[in-house]
Design an enzyme around this catalytic site. Structure first.
Site, PDB file in Angstrom:
ATOM      1  N   ASP A  29       0.861  -1.186   0.000  1.00 52.84           N
ATOM      2  CA  ASP A  29       0.000   0.000   0.000  1.00 52.84           C
ATOM      3  C   ASP A  29       0.897   1.236   0.000  1.00 52.84           C
ATOM      4  O   ASP A  29       1.967   1.238   0.624  1.00 52.84           O
ATOM      5  CB  ASP A  29      -0.897  -0.011   1.258  1.00 52.84           C
ATOM      6  N   LEU A  42       2.104   0.986  -6.782  1.00 53.30           N
ATOM      7  CA  LEU A  42       2.203  -0.072  -7.795  1.00 53.30           C
ATOM      8  C   LEU A  42       2.285   0.470  -9.222  1.00 53.30           C
ATOM      9  O   LEU A  42       2.542  -0.282 -10.158  1.00 53.30           O
ATOM     10  CB  LEU A  42       0.993  -1.006  -7.664  1.00 53.30           C
ATOM     11  N   SER A  57     -16.731  -2.517  -9.637  1.00 45.93           N
ATOM     12  CA  SER A  57     -17.811  -1.719  -9.058  1.00 45.93           C
ATOM     13  C   SER A  57     -19.052  -1.752  -9.930  1.00 45.93           C
ATOM     14  O   SER A  57     -18.951  -1.831 -11.158  1.00 45.93           O
ATOM     15  CB  SER A  57     -17.342  -0.264  -8.918  1.00 45.93           C
ATOM     16  N   TYR A  98     -13.166   7.729 -12.828  1.00 47.85           N
ATOM     17  CA  TYR A  98     -12.983   6.651 -11.839  1.00 47.85           C
ATOM     18  C   TYR A  98     -13.728   5.414 -12.310  1.00 47.85           C
ATOM     19  O   TYR A  98     -13.154   4.329 -12.405  1.00 47.85           O
ATOM     20  CB  TYR A  98     -13.502   7.092 -10.464  1.00 47.85           C
ATOM     21  N   LYS A 100     -12.500   1.391 -13.835  1.00 51.00           N
ATOM     22  CA  LYS A 100     -12.970   0.057 -13.420  1.00 51.00           C
ATOM     23  C   LYS A 100     -13.367  -0.776 -14.656  1.00 51.00           C
ATOM     24  O   LYS A 100     -13.007  -1.941 -14.791  1.00 51.00           O
ATOM     25  CB  LYS A 100     -14.158   0.168 -12.464  1.00 51.00           C
ATOM     26  N   TYR A 106     -18.677  -4.530  -6.770  1.00 54.05           N
ATOM     27  CA  TYR A 106     -19.296  -4.173  -5.493  1.00 54.05           C
ATOM     28  C   TYR A 106     -20.458  -3.227  -5.736  1.00 54.05           C
ATOM     29  O   TYR A 106     -20.348  -2.345  -6.585  1.00 54.05           O
ATOM     30  CB  TYR A 106     -18.337  -3.384  -4.608  1.00 54.05           C
ATOM     31  N   LEU A 151     -21.901   8.370   1.515  1.00 58.36           N
ATOM     32  CA  LEU A 151     -23.011   8.693   2.413  1.00 58.36           C
ATOM     33  C   LEU A 151     -22.771   8.295   3.870  1.00 58.36           C
ATOM     34  O   LEU A 151     -22.889   9.121   4.781  1.00 58.36           O
ATOM     35  CB  LEU A 151     -24.287   8.002   1.902  1.00 58.36           C
ATOM     36  N   ARG A 153     -26.743  15.641  -6.820  1.00 58.45           N
ATOM     37  CA  ARG A 153     -25.287  15.707  -7.030  1.00 58.45           C
ATOM     38  C   ARG A 153     -25.000  15.289  -8.467  1.00 58.45           C
ATOM     39  O   ARG A 153     -25.513  14.252  -8.928  1.00 58.45           O
ATOM     40  CB  ARG A 153     -24.569  14.775  -6.043  1.00 58.45           C
ATOM     41  N   GLY A 195     -23.689  13.569 -11.613  1.00 54.89           N
ATOM     42  CA  GLY A 195     -23.100  12.235 -11.840  1.00 54.89           C
ATOM     43  C   GLY A 195     -23.809  11.123 -11.112  1.00 54.89           C
ATOM     44  O   GLY A 195     -23.577   9.946 -11.395  1.00 54.89           O
TER      45      GLY A 195
HETATM   46  C1  WQD Z   1     -24.818   7.066  -2.149  1.00 53.61           C
HETATM   47  C2  WQD Z   1     -26.088   7.907  -2.188  1.00 53.61           C
HETATM   48  C3  WQD Z   1     -25.740  10.123  -3.011  1.00 53.61           C
HETATM   49  C4  WQD Z   1     -23.282  11.618   0.250  1.00 53.61           C
HETATM   50  C5  WQD Z   1     -19.783   5.623  -5.238  1.00 53.61           C
HETATM   51  C6  WQD Z   1     -19.005   4.990  -6.357  1.00 53.61           C
HETATM   52  C7  WQD Z   1     -18.944   3.490  -6.187  1.00 53.61           C
HETATM   53  C8  WQD Z   1     -18.347   3.136  -4.866  1.00 53.61           C
HETATM   54  C9  WQD Z   1     -19.098   3.860  -3.733  1.00 53.61           C
HETATM   55  C10 WQD Z   1     -16.204   4.235  -4.444  1.00 53.61           C
HETATM   56  C11 WQD Z   1     -26.195   8.752  -3.450  1.00 53.61           C
HETATM   57  C12 WQD Z   1     -26.195  10.151  -1.564  1.00 53.61           C
HETATM   58  C13 WQD Z   1     -24.049  10.789  -0.558  1.00 53.61           C
HETATM   59  C14 WQD Z   1     -23.902  12.718   0.901  1.00 53.61           C
HETATM   60  C15 WQD Z   1     -26.003  12.101  -0.085  1.00 53.61           C
HETATM   61  N1  WQD Z   1     -16.937   3.264  -4.930  1.00 53.61           N
HETATM   62  N2  WQD Z   1     -25.387  11.036  -0.716  1.00 53.61           N
HETATM   63  N3  WQD Z   1     -25.245  12.907   0.702  1.00 53.61           N
HETATM   64  O1  WQD Z   1     -22.179   7.490  -5.377  1.00 53.61           O
HETATM   65  O2  WQD Z   1     -23.591   5.389  -4.964  1.00 53.61           O
HETATM   66  O3  WQD Z   1     -21.109   5.158  -5.258  1.00 53.61           O
HETATM   67  O4  WQD Z   1     -19.166   5.295  -4.014  1.00 53.61           O
HETATM   68  O5  WQD Z   1     -16.040   4.459  -3.268  1.00 53.61           O
HETATM   69  O6  WQD Z   1     -18.183   2.939  -7.236  1.00 53.61           O
HETATM   70  O7  WQD Z   1     -19.696   5.242  -7.574  1.00 53.61           O
HETATM   71  O8  WQD Z   1     -22.016   6.209  -3.195  1.00 53.61           O
HETATM   72  O9  WQD Z   1     -22.100   6.880  -0.832  1.00 53.61           O
HETATM   73  O10 WQD Z   1     -21.333   8.586  -2.553  1.00 53.61           O
HETATM   74  O11 WQD Z   1     -23.733   7.936  -2.444  1.00 53.61           O
HETATM   75  O12 WQD Z   1     -27.219  12.316  -0.242  1.00 53.61           O
HETATM   76  O13 WQD Z   1     -23.263  13.520   1.658  1.00 53.61           O
HETATM   77  O14 WQD Z   1     -26.049   8.825  -1.095  1.00 53.61           O
HETATM   78  O15 WQD Z   1     -26.367  11.176  -3.747  1.00 53.61           O
HETATM   79  O16 WQD Z   1     -27.559   8.828  -3.831  1.00 53.61           O
HETATM   80  P1  WQD Z   1     -22.307   6.133  -4.766  1.00 53.61           P
HETATM   81  P2  WQD Z   1     -22.225   7.447  -2.194  1.00 53.61           P
END
Ligand code: WQD
Length: 342
Positions: A33, A61, A127, A152, A156, A180, A203, A298, A300
């Site tokens: 790492d 790496l 993912s 990102y 993948k 995942y 989140l 948000r 994307g």
């Molecule tokens: C989940 C939901 C947000 C934060 C991404 C990558 C995935 C994986 C996990 C990288 C969404 C909402 C989030 C906040 C919110 N790998 N949210 N307020 O975007 O589904 O997936 O992360 O780590 O490959 O694409 O995960 O947890 O960011 O969001 O309302 O402060 O929670 O809009 O609907 P996501 P997330």
């Protein structure tokens, strides 16, 4: 002699939980790492949980020379689990070249050394983001991939293609990609968990840091989606269940049960939960207050996604076991431990 597993990114969130499960299963683990998004103290925590301190080497790496030297000095690796990658969706939009260079060159350096040093097996951290916003739900492994919403996500998808082509071109190389869904929660010991550097993108760490008083309030990104309560829906999978899926995939490869040189599996729970459901469940199971505010969507974000887990359940013989409630309890227990909150 125990089988030797190289875990790249093994001091990270999912990597550290996977190292614990590998050690529990009797594997010897070496972690590589660069500590760009994790801390060396995770090794102490892993040792506290399992009684075994994984071997560790620090380098990136994407450095071809260092990666080659590593394999020259470690000739008895039976399999690799490859987590090490940059993973911040938003950052990848700002810095695409860093993401493509780091994530793709790292993978290619590993693959060329697998061939050179007869390391036959790789499990790769992919993912559900490769599906984009699926037309039909739940998502199966036959659901077509869609152009990624971010560099990102594209790293993948391209990584999967590189592994597919390389394992098809090299008879003794076999790869499994685990797609995942949304990993959340922490080890029941509360000694390891998700510890994002800076402001959390995801989140659940934002929820736990808000409950811990590090953040003023949670912003919920959009409540005008076509979902039961208007907030976006995801398939949240417990990180320990996810870690165990990697051990199952490693055993599949080591026992040569794989049916093709390159395979991929959805790793989710099969249940979709909305952001609001997560927030309310977190408050209820942990008995905490949580300030939140609905704001705009948000950029994307997709609207809704959850997995059809039939193939992984049947073909891997693996399924997620932990409930959302115990997973959110584990997330909060970890946050309290990290912040010394009683
Ligand atoms: C989940 C939901 C947000 C934060 C991404 C990558 C995935 C994986 C996990 C990288 C969404 C909402 C989030 C906040 C919110 N790998 N949210 N307020 O975007 O589904 O997936 O992360 O780590 O490959 O694409 O995960 O947890 O960011 O969001 O309302 O402060 O929670 O809009 O609907 P996501 P997330």
């Amino acid at each position: 002699m125990n089988k030797q597993i190289l875990v790249t990114g093994g001091t990270g969130y999912i990597g550290s939980h996977t190292v614990v499960e590998l050690q529990n299963e009797g594997f010897d683990v070496i972690i590589v790492d660069d500590l760009s998004n994790s801390s060396i103290e995770v090794l102490d925590a892993i040792e506290k949980i399992t009684g075994k301190r994984p071997a560790f080497e620090r380098f990136n790496l994407a450095d071809r020379e260092k990666t080659g030297a590593f394999f020259e000095n470690h000739q008895n690796i039976d399999a690799i689990i490859h987590f090490a990658a940059f993973k911040a969706v938003g950052e990848s939009v700002e810095k695409p070249l860093e993401y493509y260079r780091n994530n793709l060159v790292s993978l290619m350096n590993l693959l060329e050394n697998m061939k050179k040093h007869q390391v036959p097996n790789m499990v790769f951290s992919s993912s559900c983001t490769v599906y984009g916003q699926p037309e039909l739900l739940p998502v199966t492994e036959s659901t077509p991939r869609k152009p990624a919403e971010s560099p990102y996500g594209n790293t993948k998808a391209v990584s999967e293609d590189i592994m597919r082509d390389f394992s098809n071109a090299n008879e003794n190389i076999n790869c499994i990609a685990l797609r995942y869904f949304n990993p959340i929660g922490a080890h029941p010991s509360a000694l390891i968990g998700e510890l994002p550097v800076g402001i959390p993108n995801n989140l659940v760490p934002f929820i736990t840091q808000t409950a811990a008083g590090l953040r003023d309030e949670l912003k919920i990104f959009g409540d005008d989606y076509d979902t039961p309560d208007g907030t976006a829906v995801r398939d949240y999978i417990n990180v320990v269940d996810l870690a165990k899926a990697h051990v199952v995939a490693i055993n599949r490869l080591l026992k040569t049960k794989q049916k093709a040189a390159y395979e991929y599996f959805n790793v989710g729970t099969g249940n979709g939960y909305s952001v609001m459901q997560l927030v309310k469940t977190f408050i209820e199971v942990n008995g905490v207050d949580l300030k939140y505010q609905i704001v705009g969507r948000r950029a994307g974000d997709i609207e809704k996604i959850w997995a059809d887990t039939t193939y992984a359940n049947k073909e891997l013989g693996w399924e997620a076991e932990k409930t959302l409630e115990e997973t959110l309890e584990s997330a909060w227990a970890w946050e309290k431990n990290v912040r010394n909150i009683k």
